[in-house]
Design a protein around this motif. Structure first.
Motif, PDB file in Angstrom:
ATOM      1  N   ALA A   1       0.785  -1.067  -0.013  1.00 16.08           N
ATOM      2  CA  ALA A   1       0.004  -0.092  -0.066  1.00 16.08           C
ATOM      3  C   ALA A   1       0.844   1.189   0.030  1.00 16.08           C
ATOM      4  O   ALA A   1       0.293   2.394  -0.070  1.00 16.08           O
ATOM      5  CB  ALA A   1      -0.847   0.005   1.199  1.00 16.08           C
ATOM      6  N   GLY A   2       2.145   1.116   0.228  1.00 16.03           N
ATOM      7  CA  GLY A   2       3.222   2.326   0.075  1.00 16.03           C
ATOM      8  C   GLY A   2       3.024   2.943   1.533  1.00 16.03           C
ATOM      9  O   GLY A   2       3.109   4.110   1.766  1.00 16.03           O
TER      10      GLY A   2
ATOM     11  N   THR B   1       4.474   6.447   7.467  1.00 18.10           N
ATOM     12  CA  THR B   1       6.016   6.745   7.529  1.00 18.10           C
ATOM     13  C   THR B   1       6.701   5.838   6.631  1.00 18.10           C
ATOM     14  O   THR B   1       8.205   5.924   6.396  1.00 18.10           O
ATOM     15  CB  THR B   1       6.499   6.347   8.922  1.00 18.10           C
ATOM     16  OG1 THR B   1       6.037   4.914   9.095  1.00 18.10           O
ATOM     17  CG2 THR B   1       5.699   7.155  10.024  1.00 18.10           C
ATOM     18  N   GLY B   2       6.323   4.702   6.035  1.00 21.59           N
ATOM     19  CA  GLY B   2       6.741   3.813   5.317  1.00 21.59           C
ATOM     20  C   GLY B   2       8.045   2.958   6.143  1.00 21.59           C
ATOM     21  O   GLY B   2       8.775   2.621   5.564  1.00 21.59           O
TER      22      GLY B   2
ATOM     23  N   PRO C   1      12.373  -0.349   7.400  1.00 24.29           N
ATOM     24  CA  PRO C   1      11.506   0.058   6.112  1.00 24.29           C
ATOM     25  C   PRO C   1      10.788  -0.978   5.535  1.00 24.29           C
ATOM     26  O   PRO C   1      10.939  -2.210   5.713  1.00 24.29           O
ATOM     27  CB  PRO C   1      12.701   0.508   5.160  1.00 24.29           C
ATOM     28  CG  PRO C   1      13.816  -0.382   5.474  1.00 24.29           C
ATOM     29  CD  PRO C   1      13.666  -0.418   6.796  1.00 24.29           C
ATOM     30  N   VAL C   2       9.453  -0.635   5.277  1.00 22.71           N
ATOM     31  CA  VAL C   2       8.500  -1.833   4.708  1.00 22.71           C
ATOM     32  C   VAL C   2       9.026  -2.126   3.403  1.00 22.71           C
ATOM     33  O   VAL C   2       8.832  -3.600   3.292  1.00 22.71           O
ATOM     34  CB  VAL C   2       6.878  -0.839   4.510  1.00 22.71           C
ATOM     35  CG1 VAL C   2       6.354  -0.501   5.678  1.00 22.71           C
ATOM     36  CG2 VAL C   2       7.192   0.069   3.342  1.00 22.71           C
ATOM     37  N   LYS C   3      10.089  -1.700   2.537  1.00 23.23           N
ATOM     38  CA  LYS C   3      10.444  -2.378   1.576  1.00 23.23           C
ATOM     39  C   LYS C   3      11.420  -3.260   1.812  1.00 23.23           C
ATOM     40  O   LYS C   3      11.680  -4.466   1.243  1.00 23.23           O
ATOM     41  CB  LYS C   3      10.982  -1.191   0.558  1.00 23.23           C
ATOM     42  CG  LYS C   3      10.051  -0.490  -0.183  1.00 23.23           C
ATOM     43  CD  LYS C   3      10.507   0.375  -1.049  1.00 23.23           C
ATOM     44  CE  LYS C   3       9.454   1.489  -1.500  1.00 23.23           C
ATOM     45  NZ  LYS C   3       8.959   1.008  -2.831  1.00 23.23           N
TER      46      LYS C   3
END
Length: 87
Positions: free
Chosen positions: A5-6, A69-70, A85-87
């Motif tokens: 979802a970013g 916030t990512g 970080p979500v990535k």
């Protein structure tokens, strides 16, 4: 979910219902034996969801919220145990 979802997400593991005592944050996040399911509800509809679960004698708790916030932030009460970080 947060990555797709970013967004970001913040969870408080102290609020997670569990059958076993003394589990570490790592064990809670990875435990399949807890048969944990996560549902993301729209803001303001949390109580409606909780009421449905309680009607059927199922454990449910609000354990976190979506952020912009990512980052994935995992807390246990006031202590931050992971911030990624979500990535």
């Amino acid at each position: 979910m947060a990555s797709r979802a970013g967004n970001g997400i913040e969870l408080d593991l102290a609020k997670v219902p569990r059958r076993e005592t003394g589990m570490t944050p790592y064990e809670i996040m990875l435990s399949e034996s807890q048969e944990r399911m996560v549902l993301v509800a729209k803001v303001g509809r949390q109580q409606e969801i909780l009421d449905i679960f309680h009607k059927w004698d199922l454990d449910a708790a609000v354990i976190g919220h979506v952020t912009g916030t990512g980052r994935v932030v995992i807390k246990e009460g006031a202590a931050t145990v992971a911030d990624l970080p979500v990535k």
